[in-house]
Design a protein around this motif. Sequence first.
Motif, PDB file in Angstrom:
ATOM      1  N   ARG A  30       0.825  -1.207   0.000  1.00 26.93           N
ATOM      2  CA  ARG A  30       0.000   0.000   0.000  1.00 26.93           C
ATOM      3  C   ARG A  30       0.858   1.256   0.000  1.00 26.93           C
ATOM      4  O   ARG A  30       0.555   2.242  -0.673  1.00 26.93           O
ATOM      5  CB  ARG A  30      -0.898  -0.035   1.259  1.00 26.93           C
ATOM      6  CG  ARG A  30      -1.873   1.099   1.340  1.00 26.93           C
ATOM      7  CD  ARG A  30      -2.974   0.917   0.365  1.00 26.93           C
ATOM      8  NE  ARG A  30      -3.570   2.198   0.019  1.00 26.93           N
ATOM      9  CZ  ARG A  30      -4.626   2.312  -0.753  1.00 26.93           C
ATOM     10  NH1 ARG A  30      -5.172   1.243  -1.286  1.00 26.93           N
ATOM     11  NH2 ARG A  30      -5.128   3.487  -1.024  1.00 26.93           N
ATOM     12  N   GLU A  64       2.220   1.962  -3.375  1.00 27.00           N
ATOM     13  CA  GLU A  64       1.149   2.494  -4.226  1.00 27.00           C
ATOM     14  C   GLU A  64       0.941   3.977  -3.971  1.00 27.00           C
ATOM     15  O   GLU A  64       0.823   4.767  -4.912  1.00 27.00           O
ATOM     16  CB  GLU A  64      -0.169   1.779  -3.917  1.00 27.00           C
ATOM     17  CG  GLU A  64      -0.351   0.454  -4.618  1.00 27.00           C
ATOM     18  CD  GLU A  64      -1.718  -0.139  -4.288  1.00 27.00           C
ATOM     19  OE1 GLU A  64      -1.779  -1.363  -4.087  1.00 27.00           O
ATOM     20  OE2 GLU A  64      -2.696   0.613  -4.218  1.00 27.00           O
ATOM     21  N   ASP A  65       0.883   4.337  -2.688  1.00 30.77           N
ATOM     22  CA  ASP A  65       0.638   5.746  -2.356  1.00 30.77           C
ATOM     23  C   ASP A  65       1.774   6.624  -2.857  1.00 30.77           C
ATOM     24  O   ASP A  65       1.551   7.734  -3.358  1.00 30.77           O
ATOM     25  CB  ASP A  65       0.482   5.914  -0.836  1.00 30.77           C
ATOM     26  CG  ASP A  65      -0.797   5.294  -0.317  1.00 30.77           C
ATOM     27  OD1 ASP A  65      -0.897   5.031   0.891  1.00 30.77           O
ATOM     28  OD2 ASP A  65      -1.716   5.051  -1.150  1.00 30.77           O
ATOM     29  N   LEU A 120       3.714   6.015  -5.336  1.00 31.57           N
ATOM     30  CA  LEU A 120       3.671   6.062  -6.791  1.00 31.57           C
ATOM     31  C   LEU A 120       2.622   7.068  -7.265  1.00 31.57           C
ATOM     32  O   LEU A 120       2.886   7.907  -8.132  1.00 31.57           O
ATOM     33  CB  LEU A 120       3.363   4.667  -7.327  1.00 31.57           C
ATOM     34  CG  LEU A 120       3.565   4.400  -8.815  1.00 31.57           C
ATOM     35  CD1 LEU A 120       4.994   4.697  -9.240  1.00 31.57           C
ATOM     36  CD2 LEU A 120       3.207   2.946  -9.140  1.00 31.57           C
ATOM     37  N   ARG A 121       1.443   7.015  -6.681  1.00 30.45           N
ATOM     38  CA  ARG A 121       0.382   7.952  -7.075  1.00 30.45           C
ATOM     39  C   ARG A 121       0.801   9.395  -6.815  1.00 30.45           C
ATOM     40  O   ARG A 121       0.565  10.290  -7.634  1.00 30.45           O
ATOM     41  CB  ARG A 121      -0.905   7.667  -6.301  1.00 30.45           C
ATOM     42  CG  ARG A 121      -1.649   6.423  -6.753  1.00 30.45           C
ATOM     43  CD  ARG A 121      -2.997   6.343  -6.023  1.00 30.45           C
ATOM     44  NE  ARG A 121      -3.659   5.078  -6.203  1.00 30.45           N
ATOM     45  CZ  ARG A 121      -4.423   4.772  -7.245  1.00 30.45           C
ATOM     46  NH1 ARG A 121      -4.612   5.643  -8.207  1.00 30.45           N
ATOM     47  NH2 ARG A 121      -5.000   3.582  -7.333  1.00 30.45           N
ATOM     48  N   ARG A 124      -9.784  10.768 -11.930  1.00 28.99           N
ATOM     49  CA  ARG A 124      -8.883  11.380 -10.968  1.00 28.99           C
ATOM     50  C   ARG A 124      -9.491  12.670 -10.485  1.00 28.99           C
ATOM     51  O   ARG A 124     -10.105  13.399 -11.228  1.00 28.99           O
ATOM     52  CB  ARG A 124      -7.517  11.670 -11.596  1.00 28.99           C
ATOM     53  CG  ARG A 124      -6.799  10.489 -12.161  1.00 28.99           C
ATOM     54  CD  ARG A 124      -6.593   9.405 -11.122  1.00 28.99           C
ATOM     55  NE  ARG A 124      -5.779   9.835 -10.001  1.00 28.99           N
ATOM     56  CZ  ARG A 124      -4.441   9.785 -10.027  1.00 28.99           C
ATOM     57  NH1 ARG A 124      -3.805   9.354 -11.066  1.00 28.99           N
ATOM     58  NH2 ARG A 124      -3.764  10.173  -8.964  1.00 28.99           N
ATOM     59  N   LEU A 169       1.993   0.004 -14.753  1.00 31.23           N
ATOM     60  CA  LEU A 169       1.848   0.794 -13.526  1.00 31.23           C
ATOM     61  C   LEU A 169       1.342   2.207 -13.825  1.00 31.23           C
ATOM     62  O   LEU A 169       0.543   2.768 -13.083  1.00 31.23           O
ATOM     63  CB  LEU A 169       3.181   0.867 -12.775  1.00 31.23           C
ATOM     64  CG  LEU A 169       3.699  -0.455 -12.191  1.00 31.23           C
ATOM     65  CD1 LEU A 169       4.939  -0.216 -11.349  1.00 31.23           C
ATOM     66  CD2 LEU A 169       2.622  -1.151 -11.362  1.00 31.23           C
ATOM     67  N   ARG A 197      -2.265   1.929 -14.634  1.00 32.07           N
ATOM     68  CA  ARG A 197      -3.067   1.529 -13.475  1.00 32.07           C
ATOM     69  C   ARG A 197      -3.133   2.658 -12.448  1.00 32.07           C
ATOM     70  O   ARG A 197      -4.227   2.996 -11.981  1.00 32.07           O
ATOM     71  CB  ARG A 197      -2.427   0.281 -12.846  1.00 32.07           C
ATOM     72  CG  ARG A 197      -3.028  -0.164 -11.532  1.00 32.07           C
ATOM     73  CD  ARG A 197      -4.396  -0.793 -11.726  1.00 32.07           C
ATOM     74  NE  ARG A 197      -5.043  -1.044 -10.441  1.00 32.07           N
ATOM     75  CZ  ARG A 197      -5.851  -0.181  -9.837  1.00 32.07           C
ATOM     76  NH1 ARG A 197      -6.096   1.002 -10.398  1.00 32.07           N
ATOM     77  NH2 ARG A 197      -6.402  -0.479  -8.678  1.00 32.07           N
ATOM     78  N   TYR A 198      -2.022   3.265 -12.118  1.00 30.15           N
ATOM     79  CA  TYR A 198      -1.988   4.190 -10.988  1.00 30.15           C
ATOM     80  C   TYR A 198      -2.029   5.654 -11.401  1.00 30.15           C
ATOM     81  O   TYR A 198      -2.186   6.522 -10.547  1.00 30.15           O
ATOM     82  CB  TYR A 198      -0.757   3.922 -10.116  1.00 30.15           C
ATOM     83  CG  TYR A 198      -0.848   2.599  -9.421  1.00 30.15           C
ATOM     84  CD1 TYR A 198      -0.096   1.513  -9.856  1.00 30.15           C
ATOM     85  CD2 TYR A 198      -1.731   2.413  -8.361  1.00 30.15           C
ATOM     86  CE1 TYR A 198      -0.214   0.281  -9.240  1.00 30.15           C
ATOM     87  CE2 TYR A 198      -1.842   1.186  -7.735  1.00 30.15           C
ATOM     88  CZ  TYR A 198      -1.090   0.123  -8.187  1.00 30.15           C
ATOM     89  OH  TYR A 198      -1.216  -1.089  -7.584  1.00 30.15           O
ATOM     90  N   TRP A 199      -1.871   5.963 -12.650  1.00 30.84           N
ATOM     91  CA  TRP A 199      -2.107   7.332 -13.094  1.00 30.84           C
ATOM     92  C   TRP A 199      -3.442   7.420 -13.821  1.00 30.84           C
ATOM     93  O   TRP A 199      -4.305   8.205 -13.466  1.00 30.84           O
ATOM     94  CB  TRP A 199      -0.986   7.854 -14.000  1.00 30.84           C
ATOM     95  CG  TRP A 199      -1.434   9.084 -14.720  1.00 30.84           C
ATOM     96  CD1 TRP A 199      -1.660   9.218 -16.067  1.00 30.84           C
ATOM     97  CD2 TRP A 199      -1.807  10.345 -14.150  1.00 30.84           C
ATOM     98  NE1 TRP A 199      -2.140  10.479 -16.361  1.00 30.84           N
ATOM     99  CE2 TRP A 199      -2.243  11.190 -15.202  1.00 30.84           C
ATOM    100  CE3 TRP A 199      -1.833  10.846 -12.840  1.00 30.84           C
ATOM    101  CZ2 TRP A 199      -2.665  12.508 -14.993  1.00 30.84           C
ATOM    102  CZ3 TRP A 199      -2.270  12.155 -12.624  1.00 30.84           C
ATOM    103  CH2 TRP A 199      -2.679  12.962 -13.696  1.00 30.84           C
ATOM    104  N   ASP A 214      -5.743   5.162 -13.897  1.00 29.13           N
ATOM    105  CA  ASP A 214      -6.800   4.441 -13.177  1.00 29.13           C
ATOM    106  C   ASP A 214      -7.628   3.545 -14.102  1.00 29.13           C
ATOM    107  O   ASP A 214      -8.849   3.453 -13.979  1.00 29.13           O
ATOM    108  CB  ASP A 214      -7.750   5.430 -12.473  1.00 29.13           C
ATOM    109  CG  ASP A 214      -7.204   5.865 -11.117  1.00 29.13           C
ATOM    110  OD1 ASP A 214      -7.693   6.870 -10.574  1.00 29.13           O
ATOM    111  OD2 ASP A 214      -6.279   5.189 -10.624  1.00 29.13           O
ATOM    112  N   MET A 244       5.317  -3.679  -9.057  1.00 32.46           N
ATOM    113  CA  MET A 244       5.198  -3.092  -7.718  1.00 32.46           C
ATOM    114  C   MET A 244       6.199  -3.715  -6.758  1.00 32.46           C
ATOM    115  O   MET A 244       6.785  -3.030  -5.906  1.00 32.46           O
ATOM    116  CB  MET A 244       3.772  -3.275  -7.184  1.00 32.46           C
ATOM    117  CG  MET A 244       2.756  -2.381  -7.852  1.00 32.46           C
ATOM    118  SD  MET A 244       3.150  -0.631  -7.705  1.00 32.46           S
ATOM    119  CE  MET A 244       2.691  -0.317  -6.013  1.00 32.46           C
TER     120      MET A 244
END
Lengths: 489, 170
Positions: free
Chosen positions: A3, A6-7, A9-10, A110, B127, B130-132, B134, B159
Amino acid sequence: MNRQTEDRLRAAFDAKAEQVTDERLARLTAERRQLLIEDVDGSENFPAIPGFTDHQPARPGAAVTRLDIDHPAGSPRHARWLAPVLAAAAVLAVAVGVTAISTSVDNGKRTPLPPASQVSTPAPSLSPTPSSTPSGQPTSNGRPTGATSPAQAVLLGNGKQADRSQIPWDRVGPGWHLASAAPGGAGKVAVYLINPIGGRYLITDQLPHAKDSVGAWSPDGKRAMLSRDEDEDRILTELELATGRVLHTFAIGKRGFQGYTRPNGQAILVVRSADAVLERLGADGSHQLTYPGTLPGFGKIGFPSLYNATGAELLVGGEHGIALLGNDGHLIRVLPAPAGAKTCWPAKWWDSSTVLETCNFSDGVQYTLFLQPVAGGQPVKLAGASTTHPLGFANAWRYSEGILLSGGAGCGPGRLEILRDGVIRPLRLPAGVQDSPPVIGVAGDVLTMRQLGGCPASDKESVVSMNLVTGATTTVFQGTARLIPYPWQ
Amino acid sequence: MTTVTDPPGLDLASVYRKHRLSLLRMAVLLVDDRATAEDVVQDAFVSFHRSAHRLRDQEAALGYLRVCVTNAARSALRRRQVARKHLHRSADVGDGPPADTELMLAAEHQEVLKALRRLPDRQREVLILRYWSDLSEAQIAEALGISKGAVKSNASRGMRRLAIVLGSAR
């Protein structure tokens, strides 16, 4: 799944993506764009549409056609769909150009990014808080987004002056100048943008210090760095051109200001006077990096330095030629000086892979110009000292009919010359135009030069532009001023 | 004469205004270079405009654009690798991001993005989408032309590798 990773990375994506804005779009219409239109369906990049039944297969060996958006002449094969494509592209470019950045919507998945002030980096604001123009029109990024389309505005005429709110930003480009001048009387400095025909837009005349003068125009066209000396300190003041607002004021001590970094000018270069060491500072004066003073195999670094267009590399001069460095200061390669040169420096990019190099071959002044491929290899001599040109030439500019050469200028003996077909001849200046004028810049076929009004310079100074092909001249500015050409090279 | 017209329910200018910035941001994350990213997105919209009359609605339009941008970004990276290999004879050219833009990010973000660059292309692409962007697994699979299973495994490996590089504890 981790987690925390992930945070992180975002958050990194958000921060990086926030740097990408549509600010440049308004400038893109002033620059030439080439549309690459693939003359084939179904290339590997442009996939077939699932379920589409009349999709045409790729034609092997089909040519790629490169078309200039300003000159939409294409092959007859393209004629049927070309005009609507280009017309639509132009419409889309203008449509986006007048759309406020803050209202851009992403794919809906987003949430809007936080404003720059909430990001934990000392980033200067790329998107200033909205302000009002004198007319009351709300603005975004300081540029009017009201009903008047800047693209349609007629250029302000020669000798006329208008407020910064009238600047047609999508037309600001090569041929424009940033200027600072003391208007006299009040003792305050005025900063202007001057269009190619000599109309000027007042950015501000409210700067508190009369000695400020423009030192650099940021590569993104949005800011100016002014410079003045106070006692033994050099003071830099960064000005936002669209609003006239002072963004930063800071002292750099005993350092010389070298200019903005590229591509967008988010940092600046300065040189320490004590030991001639190059440093990079943020646009707010915060220290970022000290470059090495000497390099193994090259020796002491000299100046000026010259960034490439992406800002990833820069060229520096020295006693043994010029060196290509990475933006972190590591040496990429040395480009050895021509035999006999005492010192060399990079004058400008001649094209994307070649630098115009100036070398001094004497302990006094005897300049020779070379074209040096940045990838390495022998430099090619362009022009140098001779019996008729004992000082040689320190700079050169290409135009449609040849190359303009400049040697010593101002009140010196050097003149402007034209190199064409291997022969150097004096540039014929119209009557009333001072010979040996300092060159401010060349944009297309138009030379902009200072006229000193005598030697030494008098209060009859002016700035004159001249078409090198037709000889037509225009007084761009009457009076003493410092001008910086639009940063397009 | 063939006339390009908007298909019913598909307003091209609206698609451009609505999605260009997010696609540009995605492209920047993929190619790490603003100028190349702009070219990639520009090319995608030109192709999109030529093909738009074949698309059924805005959702299909966005999916198509993502595929174009991802493919074009991959081509740009391949060309960059070839250029570096053949044109630069000495040590690594400054292939990092431009002097001023990356430096304006906090050190934390720089570290993460640097670690991301070290991943294999496919893992990095997954990635980012997925993470930018979404995107769902199905959408990522469509954008990259791979199976949903491959999306899952690339995401997981990517990851895990990032976590190791960044030193994050589970």
